[in-house]
Design an enzyme around this catalytic site. Structure first.
Site, short mmCIF file in Angstrom:
data_model
loop_
_atom_site.label_atom_id
_atom_site.label_comp_id
_atom_site.label_asym_id
_atom_site.label_seq_id
_atom_site.Cartn_x
_atom_site.Cartn_y
_atom_site.Cartn_z
N GLN A 147 -6.54 -1.45 6.33
CA GLN A 147 -7.01 -2.12 7.77
C GLN A 147 -8.33 -2.75 7.76
OE1 GLN A 147 -4.96 -2.84 10.15
NE2 GLN A 147 -3.07 -1.49 9.97
N ASN B 141 -5.27 3.01 11.61
CA ASN B 141 -4.46 1.97 11.99
C ASN B 141 -4.12 1.99 13.39
OD1 ASN B 141 -3.22 4.25 10.84
ND2 ASN B 141 -1.27 3.14 11.32
N SER C 241 -2.36 -4.07 1.22
CA SER C 241 -1.25 -4.57 1.38
C SER C 241 -1.76 -5.97 1.82
CB SER C 241 -0.37 -3.87 2.53
OG SER C 241 0.51 -2.60 2.23
N CYS D 255 4.94 1.51 11.12
CA CYS D 255 5.71 2.27 10.27
C CYS D 255 6.23 3.49 11.00
CB CYS D 255 4.68 2.71 9.09
SG CYS D 255 4.37 1.15 8.28
N HIS E 24 -0.01 -8.34 3.39
CA HIS E 24 0.48 -8.72 4.74
C HIS E 24 -0.55 -8.28 5.77
CE1 HIS E 24 2.31 -5.28 6.92
NE2 HIS E 24 2.32 -4.67 5.44
N THR F 151 9.87 -6.14 -13.38
CA THR F 151 9.52 -7.57 -13.83
C THR F 151 8.63 -7.99 -12.68
OG1 THR F 151 11.84 -8.18 -14.34
CG2 THR F 151 10.58 -9.75 -13.81
N ALA G 39 0.71 -1.18 -0.05
CA ALA G 39 0.08 -0.10 0.16
C ALA G 39 0.85 1.34 0.05
CB ALA G 39 -0.85 0.11 1.28
N THR G 40 2.04 1.28 0.59
CA THR G 40 2.99 2.33 0.42
C THR G 40 3.06 2.79 -0.88
OG1 THR G 40 4.05 2.08 2.71
CG2 THR G 40 5.07 3.35 1.00
#
Length: 381
Positions: free
Chosen positions: A179, A150, A197, A321, A199, A235, A70-71
């Protein structure tokens, strides 16, 4: 170990890891290669993209761009659309409650000459719709906010914002959905772009998507071989992208069951903590149930994290973060909290597989930590 820092990252689901491993072992080819193996991988990526659009219930105007998370997605959406829209206006609107990947990006745009304005937040940390209405004018080209906060878990009024922006068709509405996905329902068709994201929903780190409805108008910020519609050159990471679709499928197929667990267990933890004198619950009652922010005023959050770690219980102070920054968290500052309340805040974030036994162990450890620091607490009620 009891892991209560799921807002920072979640444990990858075993099917996701299996998918990633198999792809690397048997389908490691470059999807841009013209030979048969490359073409086969390209088809697998196309299938994953189509599945993701289906899981998100996207209409035909949207495309899915694979990113590293997401960043990167937030940067592509905000920088790319700001450059595209600058001939129509110069003003960007956001709140001070946003993730650093949004705040630092719009501040960088401000240094480039864009007019950055902050929408006020209510006392409970939600975007103030009246403030947004007053800030909207013909010079606004970009509005961005997160779905679920978050740090505190507030669910932002995305539907109301989208409705308000209908009167301003040149405004691009971007939502950081990190979130909320798979836990809080959201119609993504209400916005212009949306970031995730993997994760955060039991996928792999370094994996994400940007959902975008103005694919041909956005200016790329990464240049190279033209992969991902020319928006995100580099790639293509086929194993990561296919495993992201696997994680998304897992979340979507089990969202109702997960939601029941999160509401029940989150409410249990909140009710337990409410009984402790001197501890302030910062998260509003209507926040996402899986994120609970509390304060021990007078006690440093880092001290509390270390105290719980001694019991093999892992939670957090703020966003992972920004936790290593010395400055006070901007989300809590935006809500007007005292410094002692901010400095003494910790975040508890759970996921679907938390057990009653783990909660009972947490309660026992919480009581021991409370007794240890009770004399240091400041009365902030």
């Amino acid at each position: 170990m009891i892991y209560l820092d799921n807002a920072a990252t979640t444990k990858p689901h075993e099917d996701v890891i299996k998918s990633y491993t198999q792809m690397n072992q048997h389908y490691f080819f470059n999807p841009n290669s013209p030979h048969g193996a490359g073409i086969k991988i390209a088809h697998l990526i196309d299938k994953a993209r189509k599945n993701i659009k289906q899981y998100l219930n996207l209409n035909d105007k949207f495309d899915v761009i694979f990113t590293s998370g997401a960043t990167e997605s937030n940067n592509i959406a905000l920088q790319g659309m700001a450059q595209t829209k600058k001939r129509f206006g110069n003003t960007i609107l956001t709140t001070k409650m946003e993730h650093p990947s949004v705040l630092e990006t719009v501040r960088a745009l401000e240094e480039q000459g864009f007019n950055l304005k902050y929408i006020n937040t209510t006392a409970d940390g939600k975007l103030d719709l009246n403030s947004l209405e007053k800030l909207l004018n013909d010079d606004v080209i970009l509005v961005t906010c997160m779905h679920v906060n978050n740090i505190m878990g507030q669910v932002q009024p995305i539907e109301e914002i989208s409705k308000m922006l209908e009167a301003y068709p040149k405004v691009h509405f971007h939502v950081d959905g990190v979130q909320g996905f798979g836990k809080i329902p959201l119609d993504i068709n209400l916005m212009d772009s949306y970031s995730l994201s993997a994760h955060k929903f039991h996928g792999l780190k370094g994996s994400g998507i940007l959902v975008l409805n103005q694919l041909r108008s956005i200016k790329p910020i990464i240049f190279g071989g033209g992969q991902e519609y020319g928006i995100r050159s580099g790639t293509v990471n086929a194993p990561v992208n296919v495993s992201l679709a696997k994680a998304m499928r897992f979340m979507q197929e089990n969202c109702e069951q997960h939601r029941k667990v999160l509401y029940a267990k989150g409410s249990e933890i909140r009710s337990f903590i409410e009984n402790y004198e001197g501890i302030v619950i910062n998260s509003p009652t209507d926040a996402a149930p899986y994120i609970l922010n509390i304060s021990f005023p007078g006690v440093k959050g880092e001290v509390l994290v270390n105290a719980f770690s001694k019991f093999d219980i892992y939670l957090s102070t703020t966003s992972a973060c920004s936790s290593k920054k010395s400055s006070h968290n901007e989300t809590l500052k935006a809500m007007g909290m005292s410094n002692s309340r901010i400095e003494g805040s910790i975040r508890i974030s759970i996921t679907y597989d938390i057990t009653e036994e783990q909660i009972e162990t947490f309660k026992e450890a919480f009581n021991k930590v409370y007794i240890e620091v009770k004399e240091l607490l400041k009365n902030e009620l």
